[in-house]
Write a protein that holds these residues in place. Structure first.
Motif, mmCIF file in Angstrom:
data_model
loop_
_atom_site.group_PDB
_atom_site.id
_atom_site.type_symbol
_atom_site.label_atom_id
_atom_site.label_comp_id
_atom_site.label_asym_id
_atom_site.label_seq_id
_atom_site.Cartn_x
_atom_site.Cartn_y
_atom_site.Cartn_z
ATOM 1 N N ARG A 8 0.804 -1.221 0.000
ATOM 2 C CA ARG A 8 0.000 0.000 0.000
ATOM 3 C C ARG A 8 0.838 1.272 0.000
ATOM 4 O O ARG A 8 0.314 2.357 -0.221
ATOM 5 C CB ARG A 8 -0.929 0.026 1.202
ATOM 6 N N LEU A 9 2.138 1.163 0.286
ATOM 7 C CA LEU A 9 2.992 2.347 0.252
ATOM 8 C C LEU A 9 3.205 2.786 -1.193
ATOM 9 O O LEU A 9 3.379 1.952 -2.082
ATOM 10 C CB LEU A 9 4.335 2.050 0.916
ATOM 11 N N PRO A 10 3.209 4.099 -1.430
ATOM 12 C CA PRO A 10 3.356 4.589 -2.808
ATOM 13 C C PRO A 10 4.811 4.594 -3.271
ATOM 14 O O PRO A 10 5.741 4.634 -2.473
ATOM 15 C CB PRO A 10 2.830 6.024 -2.714
ATOM 16 N N GLY A 11 5.004 4.568 -4.579
ATOM 17 C CA GLY A 11 6.318 4.775 -5.176
ATOM 18 C C GLY A 11 7.118 3.520 -5.423
ATOM 19 O O GLY A 11 6.631 2.401 -5.307
ATOM 20 N N THR A 15 11.418 4.657 -2.448
ATOM 21 C CA THR A 15 10.458 5.527 -1.774
ATOM 22 C C THR A 15 9.744 4.771 -0.667
ATOM 23 O O THR A 15 9.526 5.297 0.424
ATOM 24 C CB THR A 15 9.429 6.074 -2.783
ATOM 25 N N ARG A 16 9.398 3.533 -0.944
ATOM 26 C CA ARG A 16 8.731 2.714 0.075
ATOM 27 C C ARG A 16 9.638 2.487 1.277
ATOM 28 O O ARG A 16 9.197 2.538 2.419
ATOM 29 C CB ARG A 16 8.338 1.364 -0.511
ATOM 30 N N THR A 19 9.821 5.717 3.262
ATOM 31 C CA THR A 19 8.554 5.939 3.953
ATOM 32 C C THR A 19 8.410 4.990 5.142
ATOM 33 O O THR A 19 7.999 5.399 6.224
ATOM 34 C CB THR A 19 7.367 5.760 2.983
#
Length: 61
Positions: A8-11, A15-16, A19
């Motif tokens: 569900r984390l973007p990118g 990026t994940r 994040t």
């Protein structure tokens, strides 16, 4: 569960990763500065809970 969060984390994976690391740091900060100070008076690890004579005092010769 962690796979569900990761998906569900973007990118991209970079990026994940950033994040996810930021989320872990945020949770650690909240625990350290909010939760632990609130819990510390309620859970007293440094106070003795056993009253009464010590074994050497109660032993009779």
């Amino acid at each position: 569960m962690y796979l569900w969060i990761w998906r569900r984390l973007p990118g991209t994976w970079q990026t994940r990763t950033a994040t996810a690391l930021g989320l872990v740091v945020a949770v650690a900060v909240v625990l350290w500065y909010v939760v632990f100070p609130w819990v510390e008076p309620k859970v007293q690890f440094d106070h003795g809970v056993v009253d009464g004579p010590t074994p050497t005092q109660s032993a009779k010769p």
